[in-house]
Design an enzyme around this catalytic site. Structure first.
Site, PDB file in Angstrom:
ATOM      1  CB  CYS A   1      -5.745  27.189 -26.479  1.00 59.24           C
ATOM      2  SG  CYS A   1      -5.022  25.889 -25.485  1.00 59.24           S
TER       3      CYS A   1
ATOM      4  CG  HIS B   1       0.033   1.515   0.962  1.00 60.04           C
ATOM      5  ND1 HIS B   1      -0.398   2.805   0.755  1.00 60.04           N
ATOM      6  CD2 HIS B   1       0.458   1.461   2.261  1.00 60.04           C
ATOM      7  CE1 HIS B   1      -0.221   3.503   1.853  1.00 60.04           C
ATOM      8  NE2 HIS B   1       0.291   2.720   2.790  1.00 60.04           N
TER       9      HIS B   1
END
Length: 620
Positions: free
Chosen positions: A26, A544
């Site tokens: 679109c 982490h």
């Protein structure tokens, strides 16, 4: 990243060419129907440079690109060799509501470039006429009007093609059905009714109503859907050696009378009564109904459901000459633009300030996804303020009978296609949407903890510490290249709450972790998904890699250091397979100062794409 490279990465992260069933686009999004949605790596898609966001809505994967969607679509199409809207397999079953929304979006999406282009010509014609620059019977204006009416007059033909692709039936048979609707006998008969002509003609004793099918939406979609059901059955019954002669002939003999006698009139009346219902709803609901739609329009856009309103808006224009539904799109666009502009004025970070400014301008011109996804949803409050401002502006405009006269992307250049009791009210409504959102965002939209100025980064040699001491401050460089987000946005409460440490989250652009300073490896998990470092000045840092990645038991991680090793700034510590990890886990990487209680204040510096020499944590 070039468009070709971006297309290649998108194909990879939707599960490869073999996983694509249907591909369309679109104004701002690539839309995929996939054989197996679980193979799509949505997090990886979101992290791609050039992708604003990605989401699964109504069984369809939507990749939001923004203004360059056409160029990226062309590259994707070239690499996977699938025609727009083409499908090769049956799609997985979906609930009925999702299926309807997806079908409508899939049918209308391919027509949008022409639909918008013709709408822009209508806007230009309106401007020239209102300013009195040229008379309506001028030859230039006649040609301009013709261009503006092309898709609106012959809409059944355009929808026939996209509907045939959606329902997987011959496009040429679908065009034949559109031609029957627009055939002069039918169109002239409809025009003659107002002059006292007959309203019907007979076919085998059955009445065919003369209906004006120009600009209609529902009749041709209904007809092509029925065609897809009938064609396959007829084709199976006809012997192979007679298929080329008889199949199409039999199908047309069934379908043309069926659509002219039954489907066309039903679809036409449905469209008429839908338009009347919308007008009734607005008349009864008044400003409350307008505010409700105005306030939720941006949500519909965010979910990719706004194109489901397209046939209603077009039908309303065809039946009544204007659409009240499109007014909500105007206020939503200007309010999201205003929220982005308010963020532009308030933000301190230079990169995000630039993003907010350019995205706000794009929204004013009619494309809101960049400002919605790049700025307003990022900080959350601006998006909410935009919705509230749109509701107020839409309610205001409802008092003055505002409506859109043409289907075009609402924005600065197309505002002339709107009318009210006075055009001044359209201007005031747009200003209310923009200014209210801008002021609210400027005053309350950007949390202080997320509005830190990027102090810039200094280049360090490997002999220098990676943090820079400036008047008692320490700045820690990013250990990973990627987008830096506030710690509060890390999707894991164990980190986002700050209990484990203070810092930032990083969405990795590559699978490498570098030493952010000179120091020591204090701890390396056996699973290699996390590493603890300490700097020469005592800063303890935890990196982490991803969330819940301990479950991988080290698979996909390669450590280049061990516990107790001395490290230098810029040294490669760990490599990880970002793409394979992202298929199951979030790769957002918390970077935390764990001994934060030893310092007065820890500030995360977010809102930018960091390199390994970009400061991301400031210790005061």
């Amino acid at each position: 990243m070039t468009n070709k490279e971006l297309a290649s990465q998108i194909i990879k992260n939707v599960g490869g060419e073999e996983n694509i069933s249907v591909l369309t686009h679109c104004a701002t999004r690539l839309r995929f129907n996939l054989k197996d949605n679980s193979k799509a790596d949505i997090e990886a898609l979101k992290n791609l440079e050039g992708v604003l966001t990605a989401q699964l809505k109504s069984g369809q994967l939507q990749v939001v690109i923004g203004a360059k969607v056409n160029a990226v679509f062309d590259e994707v199409s070239a690499q996977v060799h699938i025609t727009e809207g083409g499908g090769r397999v049956e799609e997985p079953p979906k609930n009925k509501i999702s299926a309807v929304i997806e079908t409508i979006s899939g049918i209308f999406a391919p027509t949008l470039p022409v639909l918008i282009g013709c709408g822009m010509f209508k806007a230009l014609i309106s401007l020239i006429t209102n300013l009195g620059l040229l008379p309506g019977d001028n030859s230039f204006m006649i040609i301009m009007s013709m261009i503006g009416d092309l898709i609106f007059y012959f809409f059944p033909f355009f929808l026939a093609v996209s509907a045939a692709r959606k329902f997987k039936v011959s496009e040429y048979m679908a065009l034949a059905l559109a031609a029957a609707y627009m055939y002069p006998t039918i169109m002239n008969g409809a025009a003659a009714i107002s002059e006292g002509g007959p309203s019907t003609m007979s076919f085998l004793g059955l009445p065919i109503l003369f209906v004006n099918y120009k600009s209609t939406v529902i009749p041709i979609i209904l007809s092509v859907w029925v065609l897809s059901l009938i064609y396959k059955r007829i084709d199976k019954l006809v012997p192979d050696f007679l298929k080329i002669l008889l199949t199409s002939m039999i199908v047309l003999f069934i379908m043309v009378p069926l659509e002219l006698i039954v489907l066309g009139p039903i679809g036409s009346y449905m469209g008429t009564y839908i338009a009347k219902f919308i007008d009734w709803f607005y008349n009864i609901g008044g400003f409350v109904a307008a505010a409700l739609l105005g306030g939720t329009r941006s949500l519909l856009t965010m979910m990719g459901m706004h194109y489901a309103l397209a046939p209603l808006q077009i039908q309303q224009i065809a039946e009544t000459g204007g659409s009240t539904l499109l007014v909500s799109a105007l206020t939503a666009n200007f309010s999201q633009a205003g929220a982005g502009f308010g963020a532009f004025l308030r933000l301190k970070d230079k990169e995000m300030k630039s993003v907010a400014g350019s995205a706000s301008l794009s929204a004013v011109l009619g494309i809101t996804e960049p400002v919605m996804y790049g700025v307003n949803l990022k900080y959350k409050r601006p998006f909410a303020f935009g919705m509230a401002s749109s509701a107020v502006a839409a309610a205001f405009l409802s008092f003055f009978n505002a409506r859109a006269l043409a289907y075009a992307p609402p924005g600065l250049f197309t505002i002339i296609t709107y009318e009210a009791n006075s055009f001044v009210f359209i201007i005031i409504g747009a200003l209310i949407a923009f200014c209210m959102a801008a002021v609210l965002t400027y005053l309350f939209g950007i949390p202080a903890e997320e509005n830190t100025e990027n102090a810039g980064s200094e280049i360090h040699t490997s002999e220098e510490p990676a943090r820079t001491l400036i008047g008692g401050q320490i700045e820690i460089s990013s250990p990973i290249k990627g987008k830096v987000i506030p710690l509060s946005q890390v999707p894991d409460g164990a980190f986002s709450g700050g209990e484990m440490g203070k810092g930032v989250g990083i969405e990795p652009a590559e699978g490498k972790v570098y030493a952010p300073f000179d120091g020591t490896v204090d701890m390396l998990f056996d699973t290699k998904h996390a590493i603890g470092l300490s700097s020469a000045d005592g800063v303890e840092l935890l990196i982490h890699i991803g969330l819940d990645t301990v479950e991988l038991n080290g698979q996909g991680f390669t450590a280049h250091v061990k516990t107790g090793d001395s490290i230098k700034k810029g040294q490669l510590l760990i490599e990880f397979d970002k793409d394979s990890i992202a298929r199951k886990y979030s790769t957002v990487t918390p970077v935390l100062v764990t001994n934060f209680d030893q310092y007065g204040r820890i500030e995360g510096i977010s809102g930018m794409t960091a390199d390994t020499d970009t400061a991301v944590i400031r210790i005061i």
